[in-house]
Design a protein around this motif. Structure first.
Motif, mmCIF file in Angstrom:
data_model
loop_
_atom_site.group_PDB
_atom_site.id
_atom_site.type_symbol
_atom_site.label_atom_id
_atom_site.label_comp_id
_atom_site.label_asym_id
_atom_site.label_seq_id
_atom_site.Cartn_x
_atom_site.Cartn_y
_atom_site.Cartn_z
ATOM 1 N N ASN A 242 0.657 -1.231 0.203
ATOM 2 C CA ASN A 242 -0.238 -0.152 -0.184
ATOM 3 C C ASN A 242 1.155 0.862 -0.416
ATOM 4 O O ASN A 242 0.799 2.069 -0.544
ATOM 5 C CB ASN A 242 -1.416 -0.250 1.128
ATOM 6 N N TRP A 243 2.781 1.409 1.231
ATOM 7 C CA TRP A 243 2.428 2.454 0.924
ATOM 8 C C TRP A 243 4.099 2.249 -0.217
ATOM 9 O O TRP A 243 3.347 3.444 -0.918
ATOM 10 C CB TRP A 243 3.942 2.101 2.280
ATOM 11 N N THR A 244 4.161 1.558 -1.211
ATOM 12 C CA THR A 244 4.528 1.851 -2.707
ATOM 13 C C THR A 244 3.297 2.351 -3.323
ATOM 14 O O THR A 244 3.880 2.977 -4.050
ATOM 15 C CB THR A 244 4.874 0.198 -2.907
ATOM 16 N N MET A 245 2.275 1.887 -3.019
ATOM 17 C CA MET A 245 1.470 2.151 -4.436
ATOM 18 C C MET A 245 1.083 3.875 -3.828
ATOM 19 O O MET A 245 0.831 4.750 -4.860
ATOM 20 C CB MET A 245 0.079 1.469 -4.574
ATOM 21 N N LYS A 246 0.906 3.975 -2.897
ATOM 22 C CA LYS A 246 1.217 5.942 -2.296
ATOM 23 C C LYS A 246 1.971 6.252 -2.256
ATOM 24 O O LYS A 246 1.663 7.438 -3.664
ATOM 25 C CB LYS A 246 0.819 5.222 -0.577
ATOM 26 N N VAL A 247 2.919 6.345 -2.690
ATOM 27 C CA VAL A 247 4.433 6.697 -2.734
ATOM 28 C C VAL A 247 4.293 7.073 -4.694
ATOM 29 O O VAL A 247 4.126 8.325 -5.047
ATOM 30 C CB VAL A 247 5.829 6.163 -2.542
ATOM 31 N N LEU A 248 3.423 6.058 -5.312
ATOM 32 C CA LEU A 248 3.520 5.885 -6.433
ATOM 33 C C LEU A 248 2.006 6.474 -7.066
ATOM 34 O O LEU A 248 2.383 7.281 -9.103
ATOM 35 C CB LEU A 248 3.218 4.704 -7.848
ATOM 36 N N THR A 249 1.589 7.227 -6.724
ATOM 37 C CA THR A 249 0.796 8.270 -6.900
ATOM 38 C C THR A 249 1.158 9.556 -6.924
ATOM 39 O O THR A 249 0.601 9.670 -7.443
ATOM 40 C CB THR A 249 -0.584 7.891 -5.679
ATOM 41 N N VAL A 250 1.760 9.482 -5.767
ATOM 42 C CA VAL A 250 1.787 10.478 -5.538
ATOM 43 C C VAL A 250 2.914 11.545 -6.426
ATOM 44 O O VAL A 250 2.884 12.287 -6.684
ATOM 45 C CB VAL A 250 2.875 11.019 -4.264
ATOM 46 N N TYR A 251 4.004 10.268 -6.982
ATOM 47 C CA TYR A 251 4.887 10.892 -8.106
ATOM 48 C C TYR A 251 3.757 10.987 -9.215
ATOM 49 O O TYR A 251 4.111 11.886 -10.329
ATOM 50 C CB TYR A 251 5.983 10.221 -7.990
ATOM 51 N N SER A 252 2.841 9.651 -9.572
ATOM 52 C CA SER A 252 2.483 10.203 -11.043
ATOM 53 C C SER A 252 1.431 11.959 -11.021
ATOM 54 O O SER A 252 1.397 12.639 -11.457
ATOM 55 C CB SER A 252 0.958 9.554 -11.199
ATOM 56 N N ILE A 253 1.213 12.097 -9.601
ATOM 57 C CA ILE A 253 0.338 13.364 -9.454
ATOM 58 C C ILE A 253 0.889 14.470 -10.037
ATOM 59 O O ILE A 253 1.295 15.379 -10.484
ATOM 60 C CB ILE A 253 -0.940 13.470 -8.201
ATOM 61 N N VAL A 254 2.924 14.597 -8.779
ATOM 62 C CA VAL A 254 3.422 15.547 -9.144
ATOM 63 C C VAL A 254 4.277 15.921 -10.427
ATOM 64 O O VAL A 254 4.497 17.015 -10.807
ATOM 65 C CB VAL A 254 4.611 15.235 -8.216
ATOM 66 N N LEU A 255 3.980 14.684 -10.843
ATOM 67 C CA LEU A 255 5.167 14.373 -12.547
ATOM 68 C C LEU A 255 3.975 14.779 -13.719
ATOM 69 O O LEU A 255 4.348 15.689 -14.495
ATOM 70 C CB LEU A 255 6.085 13.507 -12.885
ATOM 71 N N THR A 256 2.737 15.268 -12.955
ATOM 72 C CA THR A 256 1.653 15.405 -13.939
ATOM 73 C C THR A 256 1.567 17.262 -14.792
ATOM 74 O O THR A 256 1.362 17.980 -15.195
ATOM 75 C CB THR A 256 0.404 14.890 -13.744
ATOM 76 N N VAL A 257 2.453 18.256 -14.113
ATOM 77 C CA VAL A 257 2.316 19.227 -13.876
ATOM 78 C C VAL A 257 2.748 20.198 -14.408
ATOM 79 O O VAL A 257 2.773 20.946 -15.287
ATOM 80 C CB VAL A 257 3.143 20.050 -12.379
ATOM 81 N N PRO A 258 4.300 19.187 -14.718
ATOM 82 C CA PRO A 258 5.242 19.434 -15.922
ATOM 83 C C PRO A 258 4.623 19.469 -17.297
ATOM 84 O O PRO A 258 4.880 20.638 -17.564
ATOM 85 C CB PRO A 258 6.340 19.092 -15.058
ATOM 86 N N THR A 259 3.773 18.547 -17.166
ATOM 87 C CA THR A 259 3.403 18.157 -18.516
ATOM 88 C C THR A 259 1.935 18.762 -19.047
ATOM 89 O O THR A 259 1.865 19.533 -20.040
ATOM 90 C CB THR A 259 2.811 16.325 -18.070
ATOM 91 N N ILE A 260 1.100 19.458 -17.699
ATOM 92 C CA ILE A 260 0.532 20.390 -17.840
ATOM 93 C C ILE A 260 0.957 21.797 -18.593
ATOM 94 O O ILE A 260 0.553 22.504 -19.408
ATOM 95 C CB ILE A 260 -0.848 21.092 -16.659
ATOM 96 N N VAL A 261 2.000 22.245 -17.716
ATOM 97 C CA VAL A 261 2.795 23.646 -18.629
ATOM 98 C C VAL A 261 3.200 23.171 -19.570
ATOM 99 O O VAL A 261 3.206 24.091 -20.146
ATOM 100 C CB VAL A 261 3.438 24.348 -17.310
#
Length: 307
Positions: A242-261
């Motif tokens: 669960n912790w691994t999946m949570k970390v991957l989720t956080v990374y995917s959300i944060v790394l979405t920002v450069p794609t948007i900008v």
């Protein structure tokens, strides 16, 4: 092999190991045993029970004992046949050790002298030692379980630990089932022969029944602990997943920002801030970093970084 191990006043003891077809016929022709009883006694998969043939004066006791292997411990049936005043024990290679145990039980039960001892009491005093081996094996399984449990403090839990626990559970299933069947068989035997046995013989069979009962209680408790440890290890593994999946989720959300900008500025929209400036590239990096920091802060405040 048919071995005449003991010949005393009241009976003879024949030990039969890895019975061959020729020896099978010899038991029928020379010892006058019935084919049916012999087949029951040597069957690898025979269930624990009592079998009687009153016409042939035969009583067969099938009981499970510890079967030793190089890598694991299981249980296997042995046959103990009371026939025509004598006793026959039937074993295979993994259980052939019982001959030594029956000869020298090494327990607190007092065995009568050879001139006085009966076949039944001889077997019961030996069975007591065979049943104590269950306690030894359960104690050893508990020791192995504690070793695995002590490794839970490690951050990295391996598949080997799960396999070791599964192996211990499998061994305990064999032991639990055998002890329960042995207990029921001994209870039935005592009931069936209560009127023909002497007081000291009843006392010895009661001692064996008590030993089996204690081993059964230990086995049930050990199995409960092993199951609890296995469940705990599974919960820890699930928590790590669960912790691994949570970390991957956080990374995917944060790394979405450069794609948007980069997506906005990549469309060449005329009125975007700093789009025509010479330092626009660096400004977009600053905007991206700022937005990523804001998103990370919001996720942290929401508890996404709590393990």
């Amino acid at each position: 092999m048919i071995d005449t191990v003991k010949a005393v006043k009241n009976f003879k003891w024949y030990h039969v190991s890895n019975l061959t077809p020729a020896e099978h016929q010899r038991l029928i022709s020379e010892h006058h045993l019935t084919n049916e009883m012999i087949n029951y006694a040597v069957d690898h998969n025979e269930s624990v029970r009592m079998e009687y043939d009153h016409a042939a004066d035969e009583a067969l006791m099938v009981i499970d004992v510890i079967s030793y292997h190089p890598k694991n411990v299981e249980t296997r049936p042995i046959g103990i046949l009371f026939a025509h005043g004598d006793v026959y024990t039937f074993t295979h290679e993994p259980t052939d050790y019982i001959k030594t145990v029956l000869l020298e039980p090494q327990n607190q039960q007092v065995r009568a002298a050879d001139d006085d001892i009966s076949a039944f009491d001889f077997i019961m005093t030996g069975l007591y030692s065979l049943m104590t081996r269950y306690v030894d094996e359960i104690t050893d399984i508990n020791r192995k379980r504690r070793v695995i449990q002590a490794q839970f403090a490690d951050k990295k839990r391996t598949t080997q630990q799960m396999n070791d626990l599964l192996h211990l559970q499998t061994q305990m299933i064999y032991i639990q089932n055998s002890l329960a069947n042995n207990h029921a068989m001994l209870d039935n035997y005592r009931t069936d022969f209560k009127k023909t046995l002497q007081d000291f013989e009843l006392e010895h069979i009661d001692d064996v029944r008590v030993e089996v009962g204690q081993a059964e209680h230990m086995a049930n408790l050990a199995m409960e602990v092993i199951n609890s440890v296995s469940d705990a290890l599974g919960n820890l593994s699930n928590r790590d997943l669960n912790w691994t999946m949570k970390v991957l989720t956080v990374y995917s959300i944060v790394l979405t920002v450069p794609t948007i900008v980069s997506g906005f500025y990549g469309e060449n929209v005329k009125w975007l801030p700093f789009a025509a400036a010479q330092s626009g590239w660096w400004v977009t990096l600053v905007i991206t970093a700022a937005l990523m920091a804001i998103v990370s802060l919001l996720l942290m405040l929401s508890g996404f970084f709590r393990k």
